[in-house]
Design a protein around this motif. Structure first.
Motif, PDB file in Angstrom:
ATOM      1  N   PRO A 184       0.827  -1.218   0.000  1.00  0.00           N
ATOM      2  CA  PRO A 184       0.000   0.000   0.000  1.00  0.00           C
ATOM      3  C   PRO A 184       0.858   1.265   0.000  1.00  0.00           C
ATOM      4  O   PRO A 184       1.928   1.322   0.605  1.00  0.00           O
ATOM      5  CB  PRO A 184      -0.805  -0.126   1.300  1.00  0.00           C
ATOM      6  N   ARG A 185       0.346   2.283  -0.664  1.00  0.00           N
ATOM      7  CA  ARG A 185       0.995   3.597  -0.699  1.00  0.00           C
ATOM      8  C   ARG A 185       0.335   4.573   0.269  1.00  0.00           C
ATOM      9  O   ARG A 185       0.915   5.609   0.596  1.00  0.00           O
ATOM     10  CB  ARG A 185       0.927   4.174  -2.111  1.00  0.00           C
ATOM     11  N   LEU A 186      -0.879   4.260   0.708  1.00  0.00           N
ATOM     12  CA  LEU A 186      -1.654   5.183   1.530  1.00  0.00           C
ATOM     13  C   LEU A 186      -1.914   4.568   2.906  1.00  0.00           C
ATOM     14  O   LEU A 186      -2.099   3.354   3.032  1.00  0.00           O
ATOM     15  CB  LEU A 186      -2.979   5.524   0.845  1.00  0.00           C
ATOM     16  N   PHE A 187      -1.990   5.425   3.918  1.00  0.00           N
ATOM     17  CA  PHE A 187      -2.180   4.975   5.295  1.00  0.00           C
ATOM     18  C   PHE A 187      -3.172   5.910   5.992  1.00  0.00           C
ATOM     19  O   PHE A 187      -3.152   7.127   5.808  1.00  0.00           O
ATOM     20  CB  PHE A 187      -0.846   5.002   6.049  1.00  0.00           C
ATOM     21  N   ARG A 188      -4.050   5.306   6.789  1.00  0.00           N
ATOM     22  CA  ARG A 188      -4.975   6.089   7.622  1.00  0.00           C
ATOM     23  C   ARG A 188      -4.802   5.665   9.078  1.00  0.00           C
ATOM     24  O   ARG A 188      -4.979   4.479   9.410  1.00  0.00           O
ATOM     25  CB  ARG A 188      -6.424   5.900   7.186  1.00  0.00           C
ATOM     26  N   PRO A 189      -4.482   6.589   9.970  1.00  0.00           N
ATOM     27  CA  PRO A 189      -4.378   6.240  11.384  1.00  0.00           C
ATOM     28  C   PRO A 189      -5.757   6.012  11.988  1.00  0.00           C
ATOM     29  O   PRO A 189      -6.700   6.760  11.684  1.00  0.00           O
ATOM     30  CB  PRO A 189      -3.697   7.471  11.996  1.00  0.00           C
ATOM     31  N   PRO A 190      -5.931   5.002  12.813  1.00  0.00           N
ATOM     32  CA  PRO A 190      -7.230   4.779  13.453  1.00  0.00           C
ATOM     33  C   PRO A 190      -7.699   6.020  14.211  1.00  0.00           C
ATOM     34  O   PRO A 190      -6.888   6.711  14.864  1.00  0.00           O
ATOM     35  CB  PRO A 190      -6.956   3.608  14.398  1.00  0.00           C
ATOM     36  N   PHE A 191      -8.984   6.300  14.099  1.00  0.00           N
ATOM     37  CA  PHE A 191      -9.631   7.450  14.751  1.00  0.00           C
ATOM     38  C   PHE A 191      -9.103   8.791  14.219  1.00  0.00           C
ATOM     39  O   PHE A 191      -9.461   9.851  14.729  1.00  0.00           O
ATOM     40  CB  PHE A 191      -9.454   7.419  16.277  1.00  0.00           C
ATOM     41  N   GLY A 192      -8.241   8.759  13.200  1.00  0.00           N
ATOM     42  CA  GLY A 192      -7.623   9.980  12.714  1.00  0.00           C
ATOM     43  C   GLY A 192      -6.563  10.522  13.644  1.00  0.00           C
ATOM     44  O   GLY A 192      -6.111  11.664  13.473  1.00  0.00           O
ATOM     45  N   ASN A 193      -6.111   9.738  14.613  1.00  0.00           N
ATOM     46  CA  ASN A 193      -5.153  10.200  15.616  1.00  0.00           C
ATOM     47  C   ASN A 193      -3.718   9.893  15.166  1.00  0.00           C
ATOM     48  O   ASN A 193      -3.364   8.736  14.929  1.00  0.00           O
ATOM     49  CB  ASN A 193      -5.413   9.522  16.962  1.00  0.00           C
ATOM     50  N   TRP A 194      -2.909  10.944  15.088  1.00  0.00           N
ATOM     51  CA  TRP A 194      -1.524  10.766  14.676  1.00  0.00           C
ATOM     52  C   TRP A 194      -0.669  11.863  15.308  1.00  0.00           C
ATOM     53  O   TRP A 194      -1.188  12.862  15.809  1.00  0.00           O
ATOM     54  CB  TRP A 194      -1.404  10.824  13.146  1.00  0.00           C
ATOM     55  N   ASN A 195       0.630  11.663  15.297  1.00  0.00           N
ATOM     56  CA  ASN A 195       1.576  12.682  15.725  1.00  0.00           C
ATOM     57  C   ASN A 195       2.802  12.592  14.819  1.00  0.00           C
ATOM     58  O   ASN A 195       2.806  11.826  13.841  1.00  0.00           O
ATOM     59  CB  ASN A 195       1.917  12.548  17.213  1.00  0.00           C
ATOM     60  N   GLU A 196       3.835  13.361  15.130  1.00  0.00           N
ATOM     61  CA  GLU A 196       5.002  13.363  14.248  1.00  0.00           C
ATOM     62  C   GLU A 196       5.710  12.016  14.244  1.00  0.00           C
ATOM     63  O   GLU A 196       6.345  11.638  13.255  1.00  0.00           O
ATOM     64  CB  GLU A 196       5.956  14.486  14.638  1.00  0.00           C
ATOM     65  N   ALA A 197       5.616  11.263  15.345  1.00  0.00           N
ATOM     66  CA  ALA A 197       6.189   9.908  15.348  1.00  0.00           C
ATOM     67  C   ALA A 197       5.444   9.015  14.354  1.00  0.00           C
ATOM     68  O   ALA A 197       6.043   8.141  13.708  1.00  0.00           O
ATOM     69  CB  ALA A 197       6.126   9.313  16.753  1.00  0.00           C
ATOM     70  N   THR A 198       4.124   9.235  14.218  1.00  0.00           N
ATOM     71  CA  THR A 198       3.333   8.488  13.240  1.00  0.00           C
ATOM     72  C   THR A 198       3.828   8.797  11.836  1.00  0.00           C
ATOM     73  O   THR A 198       4.020   7.899  11.005  1.00  0.00           O
ATOM     74  CB  THR A 198       1.844   8.864  13.343  1.00  0.00           C
ATOM     75  N   ARG A 199       4.014  10.069  11.562  1.00  0.00           N
ATOM     76  CA  ARG A 199       4.441  10.471  10.221  1.00  0.00           C
ATOM     77  C   ARG A 199       5.833   9.924   9.900  1.00  0.00           C
ATOM     78  O   ARG A 199       6.083   9.453   8.786  1.00  0.00           O
ATOM     79  CB  ARG A 199       4.410  11.987  10.110  1.00  0.00           C
ATOM     80  N   ALA A 200       6.725   9.967  10.884  1.00  0.00           N
ATOM     81  CA  ALA A 200       8.063   9.421  10.667  1.00  0.00           C
ATOM     82  C   ALA A 200       8.016   7.915  10.422  1.00  0.00           C
ATOM     83  O   ALA A 200       8.690   7.385   9.529  1.00  0.00           O
ATOM     84  CB  ALA A 200       8.955   9.737  11.861  1.00  0.00           C
ATOM     85  N   ALA A 201       7.193   7.209  11.197  1.00  0.00           N
ATOM     86  CA  ALA A 201       7.074   5.756  11.021  1.00  0.00           C
ATOM     87  C   ALA A 201       6.478   5.426   9.661  1.00  0.00           C
ATOM     88  O   ALA A 201       6.949   4.512   8.969  1.00  0.00           O
ATOM     89  CB  ALA A 201       6.218   5.169  12.143  1.00  0.00           C
ATOM     90  N   ALA A 202       5.456   6.172   9.267  1.00  0.00           N
ATOM     91  CA  ALA A 202       4.836   5.931   7.960  1.00  0.00           C
ATOM     92  C   ALA A 202       5.855   6.120   6.843  1.00  0.00           C
ATOM     93  O   ALA A 202       5.897   5.342   5.876  1.00  0.00           O
ATOM     94  CB  ALA A 202       3.642   6.865   7.769  1.00  0.00           C
ATOM     95  N   GLY A 203       6.691   7.153   6.968  1.00  0.00           N
ATOM     96  CA  GLY A 203       7.710   7.377   5.958  1.00  0.00           C
ATOM     97  C   GLY A 203       8.701   6.229   5.881  1.00  0.00           C
ATOM     98  O   GLY A 203       9.087   5.798   4.781  1.00  0.00           O
ATOM     99  N   ARG A 204       9.112   5.693   7.020  1.00  0.00           N
ATOM    100  CA  ARG A 204      10.049   4.562   7.021  1.00  0.00           C
ATOM    101  C   ARG A 204       9.410   3.301   6.446  1.00  0.00           C
ATOM    102  O   ARG A 204      10.105   2.426   5.936  1.00  0.00           O
ATOM    103  CB  ARG A 204      10.547   4.291   8.442  1.00  0.00           C
ATOM    104  N   CYS A 205       8.091   3.212   6.508  1.00  0.00           N
ATOM    105  CA  CYS A 205       7.384   2.029   6.005  1.00  0.00           C
ATOM    106  C   CYS A 205       6.994   2.152   4.530  1.00  0.00           C
ATOM    107  O   CYS A 205       6.326   1.270   3.992  1.00  0.00           O
ATOM    108  CB  CYS A 205       6.132   1.769   6.839  1.00  0.00           C
ATOM    109  N   GLY A 206       7.386   3.255   3.872  1.00  0.00           N
ATOM    110  CA  GLY A 206       7.118   3.396   2.442  1.00  0.00           C
ATOM    111  C   GLY A 206       5.789   4.021   2.097  1.00  0.00           C
ATOM    112  O   GLY A 206       5.320   3.895   0.956  1.00  0.00           O
TER     113      GLY A 206
END
Length: 277
Positions: A184-206
Motif C-alpha cells: 500500500p501507498r496510503l495509510f490512515r491512522p485509526p480514529f484519525g489520531n496521529w503525531n510526528e512519530a506516526t508520520r516518521a514511522a509511515a515514511g520509514r514504512c514506504g
C-alpha cells in the motif's frame, strides 16, 4: 462357338461372385432439407442502458464519468521529505473520493453492488478484523479498488512509542503485500489520531500519504467538518464496513446507496483516489 460363349459367360459369373462385384440397384439419392432459419439473436442492450439498469437495481442513477486523471498528481511526497497529511485533494473538478475503513462487515451483496456500479473506492484495512476472511476482499481487489493500510490492530497511535507505531504500520504493509500482491501507498491512522512519530514511522514504512477525511458517512446522512455542511471539490469521504448491528438494522448496501445518493444530490461524481496521490 456357342459352347465357347457359354463357358466364357460361366467363368465371368464365377469371377463376379468371387470379387463381390455383383450389380446392385442404385441407391436412392437423399433430398437435402434446407436448414431451419435460426431465430435472430436478441440485440444486446446498449452499454448506457445496461449501466442505467444496474443503477436502477440499487435505487440510483448513473454517475457522470469522472474527468481524466491529472497528468501530474497534485499530492506528491518529495524525495526524502515528510509524508503529506491530507483531508482533501487540491482540484477544481467536482469529484469526491470514497474510502471505506476496517473491514469488519463482509456482506457478499456489497461485492456484487460494487461490481455492478463500478464506483471506485479505497479500502483501508485492519489485519485484526480481516484476518478471519482475507478472501472476502479478493474480488474487490480484482475489481480495481485500492488497498490501503489501517494498522495491524487499530490502536490509538498517539498512545504508542515510535517503535510500536512503526510495528503497527510496517507490519500491516507487509501483511497486505503478501496477501494482495502490492504494498500500500496510503495509510490512515485509526480514529484519525496521529503525531510526528506516526508520520516518521509511515515514511520509514514506504507510505506516500497519510489520508484523513472531510466527511464521514453515518447511517443515513453525512457528517461534515465544515460549517456550510456541503461537499467541496476534492473532498475525501469516510465510511466503514458495517452491517445491521452497527447501522440500526440497515445493511452495508443500503448505507452505501444512501451515501452515493447524497453525493449525487450535490452534483458530484466519484474519482479514484490513487489517481490523484
Amino acid at each position: 462357338m456357342k459352347k465357347q460363349i457359354a463357358v466364357w459367360a460361366a467363368l465371368t459369373a464365377v469371377t463376379l461372385l468371387m470379387t463381390g462385384c455383383t450389380a446392385q440397384a442404385p441407391a436412392a439419392v437423399p433430398v437435402a432439407t434446407p436448414p431451419a432459419k435460426a431465430a435472430a439473436p436478441e440485440p444486446a442492450p446498449a452499454p448506457g442502458a445496461a449501466r442505467a439498469a444496474a443503477y436502477e437495481k440499487w435505487g440510483l442513477k448513473p454517475f457522470p464519468a469522472p474527468p481524466a486523471p491529472p497528468a501530474v498528481k497534485p499530492v506528491k511526497r518529495a524525495p526524502g521529505g515528510p509524508v503529506p497529511v491530507i483531508s482533501d485533494i487540491p482540484t477544481r473538478d467536482k469529484v469526491v473520493f470514497l474510502t471505506i475503513d476496517d473491514g469488519a462487515e463482509k456482506d457478499p451483496a456489497f461485492v456484487r453492488m460494487m461490481d455492478e456500479l463500478d464506483v471506485p473506492f479505497t479500502m483501508f484495512l485492519t489485519d485484526s478484523v480481516i484476518s478471519g476472511n482475507y478472501g472476502y476482499f479478493d474480488p474487490l481487489v480484482r475489481q480495481g479498488h485500492g488497498v490501503a493500510n489501517h494498522t495491524l490492530t487499530h490502536p490509538n497511535l498517539r498512545t504508542l512509542s515510535p517503535e510500536a507505531q512503526r510495528h503497527e504500520i510496517c507490519g500491516q504493509q507487509e501483511k497486505l503485500r503478501q496477501r494482495y500482491g502490492t504494498t500500500p501507498r496510503l495509510f490512515r491512522p485509526p480514529f484519525g489520531n496521529w503525531n510526528e512519530a506516526t508520520r516518521a514511522a509511515a515514511g520509514r514504512c514506504g507510505v506516500d500519504a497519510i489520508v484523513l477525511w472531510r466527511e464521514s458517512m453515518q447511517i443515513k446522512n453525512m457528517q461534515y467538518q465544515r460549517g456550510d455542511r456541503k461537499l467541496h471539490p476534492g473532498d475525501i469521504v469516510l465510511a466503514h464496513f458495517r452491517g445491521p448491528a452497527e447501522l440500526k438494522g440497515r445493511t452495508m448496501t443500503e448505507m452505501t446507496a444512501t451515501m452515493l445518493r447524497r453525493i449525487q444530490e450535490q452534483g458530484f461524481t466519484v474519482a479514484r483516489l490513487e489517481d490523484y496521490v
